[in-house]
Motif scaffolding. Structure first.
Motif, PDB file in Angstrom:
ATOM      1  N   ILE A   1      32.311 -39.317 -90.765  1.00  0.00           N
ATOM      2  CA  ILE A   1      31.687 -40.459 -90.091  1.00  0.00           C
ATOM      3  C   ILE A   1      30.635 -41.104 -90.988  1.00  0.00           C
ATOM      4  O   ILE A   1      30.528 -42.338 -91.044  1.00  0.00           O
ATOM      5  CB  ILE A   1      31.091 -40.011 -88.744  1.00  0.00           C
ATOM      6  N   SER A   2      29.878 -40.301 -91.724  1.00  0.00           N
ATOM      7  CA  SER A   2      28.889 -40.860 -92.647  1.00  0.00           C
ATOM      8  C   SER A   2      29.565 -41.671 -93.746  1.00  0.00           C
ATOM      9  O   SER A   2      29.067 -42.737 -94.141  1.00  0.00           O
ATOM     10  CB  SER A   2      28.052 -39.737 -93.262  1.00  0.00           C
ATOM     11  N   LEU A   3      30.686 -41.178 -94.242  1.00  0.00           N
ATOM     12  CA  LEU A   3      31.419 -41.919 -95.266  1.00  0.00           C
ATOM     13  C   LEU A   3      31.976 -43.231 -94.713  1.00  0.00           C
ATOM     14  O   LEU A   3      31.889 -44.284 -95.361  1.00  0.00           O
ATOM     15  CB  LEU A   3      32.563 -41.066 -95.818  1.00  0.00           C
ATOM     16  N   LEU A   4      32.529 -43.184 -93.509  1.00  0.00           N
ATOM     17  CA  LEU A   4      33.093 -44.394 -92.903  1.00  0.00           C
ATOM     18  C   LEU A   4      32.003 -45.395 -92.544  1.00  0.00           C
ATOM     19  O   LEU A   4      32.218 -46.608 -92.615  1.00  0.00           O
ATOM     20  CB  LEU A   4      33.892 -44.018 -91.655  1.00  0.00           C
ATOM     21  N   LYS A   5      30.842 -44.898 -92.168  1.00  0.00           N
ATOM     22  CA  LYS A   5      29.728 -45.789 -91.841  1.00  0.00           C
ATOM     23  C   LYS A   5      29.250 -46.515 -93.089  1.00  0.00           C
ATOM     24  O   LYS A   5      28.832 -47.681 -93.026  1.00  0.00           O
ATOM     25  CB  LYS A   5      28.576 -44.969 -91.245  1.00  0.00           C
ATOM     26  N   GLY A   6      29.351 -45.836 -94.235  1.00  0.00           N
ATOM     27  CA  GLY A   6      28.913 -46.448 -95.485  1.00  0.00           C
ATOM     28  C   GLY A   6      29.905 -47.433 -96.070  1.00  0.00           C
ATOM     29  O   GLY A   6      29.523 -48.302 -96.852  1.00  0.00           O
ATOM     30  N   GLU A   7      31.172 -47.309 -95.706  1.00  0.00           N
ATOM     31  CA  GLU A   7      32.216 -48.215 -96.213  1.00  0.00           C
ATOM     32  C   GLU A   7      33.258 -48.398 -95.117  1.00  0.00           C
ATOM     33  O   GLU A   7      34.131 -47.547 -94.922  1.00  0.00           O
ATOM     34  CB  GLU A   7      32.853 -47.649 -97.493  1.00  0.00           C
ATOM     35  N   SER A   8      33.158 -49.508 -94.416  1.00  0.00           N
ATOM     36  CA  SER A   8      33.974 -49.729 -93.210  1.00  0.00           C
ATOM     37  C   SER A   8      35.463 -49.898 -93.506  1.00  0.00           C
ATOM     38  O   SER A   8      36.284 -49.771 -92.595  1.00  0.00           O
ATOM     39  CB  SER A   8      33.466 -50.962 -92.450  1.00  0.00           C
ATOM     40  N   THR A   9      35.842 -50.152 -94.760  1.00  0.00           N
ATOM     41  CA  THR A   9      37.265 -50.358 -95.064  1.00  0.00           C
ATOM     42  C   THR A   9      38.011 -49.056 -95.338  1.00  0.00           C
ATOM     43  O   THR A   9      39.227 -49.068 -95.513  1.00  0.00           O
ATOM     44  CB  THR A   9      37.446 -51.287 -96.278  1.00  0.00           C
ATOM     45  N   LEU A  10      37.287 -47.947 -95.378  1.00  0.00           N
ATOM     46  CA  LEU A  10      37.953 -46.669 -95.601  1.00  0.00           C
ATOM     47  C   LEU A  10      38.813 -46.310 -94.394  1.00  0.00           C
ATOM     48  O   LEU A  10      38.486 -46.620 -93.254  1.00  0.00           O
ATOM     49  CB  LEU A  10      36.931 -45.556 -95.820  1.00  0.00           C
ATOM     50  N   GLU A  11      39.910 -45.595 -94.672  1.00  0.00           N
ATOM     51  CA  GLU A  11      40.722 -45.027 -93.601  1.00  0.00           C
ATOM     52  C   GLU A  11      40.446 -43.534 -93.567  1.00  0.00           C
ATOM     53  O   GLU A  11      40.633 -42.846 -94.578  1.00  0.00           O
ATOM     54  CB  GLU A  11      42.206 -45.285 -93.851  1.00  0.00           C
ATOM     55  N   GLY A  12      39.985 -43.020 -92.442  1.00  0.00           N
ATOM     56  CA  GLY A  12      39.561 -41.634 -92.388  1.00  0.00           C
ATOM     57  C   GLY A  12      40.318 -40.801 -91.388  1.00  0.00           C
ATOM     58  O   GLY A  12      40.655 -41.259 -90.286  1.00  0.00           O
ATOM     59  N   VAL A  13      40.599 -39.548 -91.775  1.00  0.00           N
ATOM     60  CA  VAL A  13      41.226 -38.562 -90.896  1.00  0.00           C
ATOM     61  C   VAL A  13      40.392 -37.290 -90.938  1.00  0.00           C
ATOM     62  O   VAL A  13      40.040 -36.808 -92.017  1.00  0.00           O
ATOM     63  CB  VAL A  13      42.672 -38.244 -91.344  1.00  0.00           C
ATOM     64  N   GLY A  14      40.058 -36.755 -89.774  1.00  0.00           N
ATOM     65  CA  GLY A  14      39.335 -35.497 -89.690  1.00  0.00           C
ATOM     66  C   GLY A  14      40.197 -34.430 -89.065  1.00  0.00           C
ATOM     67  O   GLY A  14      40.882 -34.683 -88.063  1.00  0.00           O
ATOM     68  N   SER A  15      40.198 -33.235 -89.639  1.00  0.00           N
ATOM     69  CA  SER A  15      41.034 -32.143 -89.151  1.00  0.00           C
ATOM     70  C   SER A  15      40.189 -30.888 -88.925  1.00  0.00           C
ATOM     71  O   SER A  15      39.305 -30.570 -89.732  1.00  0.00           O
ATOM     72  CB  SER A  15      42.154 -31.844 -90.155  1.00  0.00           C
ATOM     73  N   ASP A  16      40.494 -30.168 -87.848  1.00  0.00           N
ATOM     74  CA  ASP A  16      39.800 -28.917 -87.569  1.00  0.00           C
ATOM     75  C   ASP A  16      40.699 -28.050 -86.702  1.00  0.00           C
ATOM     76  O   ASP A  16      41.498 -28.563 -85.894  1.00  0.00           O
ATOM     77  CB  ASP A  16      38.472 -29.172 -86.845  1.00  0.00           C
ATOM     78  N   ILE A  17      40.566 -26.734 -86.849  1.00  0.00           N
ATOM     79  CA  ILE A  17      41.374 -25.813 -86.043  1.00  0.00           C
ATOM     80  C   ILE A  17      40.887 -25.768 -84.599  1.00  0.00           C
ATOM     81  O   ILE A  17      41.634 -25.390 -83.692  1.00  0.00           O
ATOM     82  CB  ILE A  17      41.360 -24.398 -86.665  1.00  0.00           C
ATOM     83  N   SER A  18      39.638 -26.168 -84.369  1.00  0.00           N
ATOM     84  CA  SER A  18      39.030 -26.083 -83.043  1.00  0.00           C
ATOM     85  C   SER A  18      39.218 -27.375 -82.255  1.00  0.00           C
ATOM     86  O   SER A  18      38.748 -28.441 -82.668  1.00  0.00           O
ATOM     87  CB  SER A  18      37.528 -25.782 -83.177  1.00  0.00           C
ATOM     88  N   LYS A  19      39.894 -27.266 -81.109  1.00  0.00           N
ATOM     89  CA  LYS A  19      40.051 -28.429 -80.242  1.00  0.00           C
ATOM     90  C   LYS A  19      38.699 -28.916 -79.740  1.00  0.00           C
ATOM     91  O   LYS A  19      38.471 -30.127 -79.610  1.00  0.00           O
ATOM     92  CB  LYS A  19      40.951 -28.077 -79.048  1.00  0.00           C
ATOM     93  N   GLN A  20      37.800 -27.969 -79.458  1.00  0.00           N
ATOM     94  CA  GLN A  20      36.479 -28.342 -78.953  1.00  0.00           C
ATOM     95  C   GLN A  20      35.680 -29.105 -80.005  1.00  0.00           C
ATOM     96  O   GLN A  20      34.966 -30.060 -79.691  1.00  0.00           O
ATOM     97  CB  GLN A  20      35.715 -27.095 -78.513  1.00  0.00           C
ATOM     98  N   ALA A  21      35.821 -28.688 -81.267  1.00  0.00           N
ATOM     99  CA  ALA A  21      35.122 -29.400 -82.339  1.00  0.00           C
ATOM    100  C   ALA A  21      35.644 -30.822 -82.470  1.00  0.00           C
ATOM    101  O   ALA A  21      34.863 -31.763 -82.664  1.00  0.00           O
ATOM    102  CB  ALA A  21      35.293 -28.652 -83.659  1.00  0.00           C
ATOM    103  N   ILE A  22      36.948 -30.990 -82.373  1.00  0.00           N
ATOM    104  CA  ILE A  22      37.530 -32.338 -82.478  1.00  0.00           C
ATOM    105  C   ILE A  22      37.025 -33.240 -81.354  1.00  0.00           C
ATOM    106  O   ILE A  22      36.770 -34.435 -81.562  1.00  0.00           O
ATOM    107  CB  ILE A  22      39.070 -32.265 -82.477  1.00  0.00           C
ATOM    108  N   LEU A  23      36.849 -32.684 -80.165  1.00  0.00           N
ATOM    109  CA  LEU A  23      36.299 -33.478 -79.061  1.00  0.00           C
ATOM    110  C   LEU A  23      34.894 -33.961 -79.389  1.00  0.00           C
ATOM    111  O   LEU A  23      34.536 -35.108 -79.107  1.00  0.00           O
ATOM    112  CB  LEU A  23      36.295 -32.656 -77.773  1.00  0.00           C
ATOM    113  N   VAL A  24      34.090 -33.080 -79.988  1.00  0.00           N
ATOM    114  CA  VAL A  24      32.733 -33.470 -80.389  1.00  0.00           C
ATOM    115  C   VAL A  24      32.794 -34.548 -81.467  1.00  0.00           C
ATOM    116  O   VAL A  24      32.049 -35.538 -81.414  1.00  0.00           O
ATOM    117  CB  VAL A  24      31.946 -32.241 -80.894  1.00  0.00           C
ATOM    118  N   ALA A  25      33.676 -34.369 -82.444  1.00  0.00           N
ATOM    119  CA  ALA A  25      33.811 -35.351 -83.527  1.00  0.00           C
ATOM    120  C   ALA A  25      34.214 -36.725 -82.984  1.00  0.00           C
ATOM    121  O   ALA A  25      33.700 -37.755 -83.434  1.00  0.00           O
ATOM    122  CB  ALA A  25      34.823 -34.857 -84.554  1.00  0.00           C
ATOM    123  N   ARG A  26      35.136 -36.728 -82.037  1.00  0.00           N
ATOM    124  CA  ARG A  26      35.556 -38.004 -81.431  1.00  0.00           C
ATOM    125  C   ARG A  26      34.358 -38.710 -80.785  1.00  0.00           C
ATOM    126  O   ARG A  26      34.180 -39.930 -80.936  1.00  0.00           O
ATOM    127  CB  ARG A  26      36.637 -37.760 -80.378  1.00  0.00           C
TER     128      ARG A  26
END
Length: 279
Positions: free
Chosen positions: A126-151
């Motif tokens: 998110i920090s990288l995307l905030k610094g450059e809005s044209t980036l395409e970003g994908v975040g991956s984690d084994i934890s479903k709960q962590a992904i909910l927080v990231a979203r």
């Protein structure tokens, strides 16, 4: 009890509990309990606190004295000038990890595609995307709960990203210009000696890097090549004594231009490696 008396009370309790930043934590929790700012405190530090707010403050101090991390108590943490939701499903963002973001920013270009492996709260991506809005970003984690927080953090920080739940690269599609990662890197035998705030409250699966602490770097080096464009960079946070070992892992897998970046204390903190061009 006045503002000043409450502040001193909290500091004393936290000091007795062995908390290094007792004064700072007492101040933060006092302001949280009273709903005031630093400026409002100093306008009249001898103002009396209502019984209700005094009780709220005492409860917060009691929880912190049990070594519950301050950020989990507040439900938020600061990172790269942004605010992120945090709970016990994700690691608390730390200042050392900002070095990883800053190094990645130097090597990213508008329109690049970036993968954040072991994303946790999503603070790196998110920090990288905030610094450059044209980036395409994908975040991956084994934890479903962590992904909910990231979203949630992506929404609150007004960035768009895609999120994947999976064990390392098992659910990752396509290739990226950069892979960033703050993987688990604590040696299994060292888990018990971590500070109580970390050992007892932060998610173990985001900390334990296997017997030698290097298990996830081996996966990143080997499987990362299948998801990194030729000439693309992989950037990772590492433990303070892991620079040479991680360097060797990526060198053995054929990566080029491998760099070790130190933190402000002079410890190894980030490794960067470039996937060589195939002939």
């Amino acid at each position: 009890m006045t503002y000043r008396e409450a502040l001193n009370y909290g500091e004393n309790i936290l000091s007795e509990a062995g908390i290094a930043d007792a004064a700072t934590d007492s101040r933060i929790l006092l302001f949280e309990a009273l709903g005031i700012t630093r400026e409002e405190y100093y306008q009249d530090p001898w103002e009396e606190i209502s019984d209700e707010k005094e009780e709220s403050f005492r409860i917060l101090i009691g929880k912190r004295a049990q070594r519950i991390p301050l950020q989990y108590m507040l439900g938020k943490a600061s990172f790269m000038g942004l605010t992120f939701k945090v709970d016990s499903n994700v690691l608390i963002p730390r200042m050392d990890t900002e070095i990883l973001v800053l190094e990645a920013q130097k090597r990213l270009f508008p329109g690049n595609r970036v993968l954040d492996m072991c994303t946790g709260s999503g603070c790196i991506l998110i920090s990288l995307l905030k610094g450059e809005s044209t980036l395409e970003g994908v975040g991956s984690d084994i934890s479903k709960q962590a992904i909910l927080v990231a979203r949630e953090n992506a929404v609150s920080n007004e960035v768009k990203a895609s999120w994947v739940t999976g064990n390392m690269f098992e659910k990752t599609d396509g290739c990226f210009d950069m892979i960033v990662s703050n993987p688990p890197y604590i040696r299994s035998k060292d888990m018990g000696s971590l500070m109580p705030e970390i050992r007892d409250f932060e998610p173990p699966n985001a900390l334990d890097g296997g017997e030698d602490g290097l298990s996830f770097y081996r996966i990143l080096a080997k499987d990362g090549k299948g998801h990194l464009k030729e000439g693309g960079t992989i950037a990772m946070e590492i433990g303070a004594d892991q620079g040479d070992d991680v360097y060797g892992i990526f060198e053995d897998e054929g990566y080029k231009d491998i760099e070790i970046v130190m933190d402000l204390a002079g410890h190894d903190r980030v490794v960067l490696a470039r996937r060589g061009n195939e002939k």
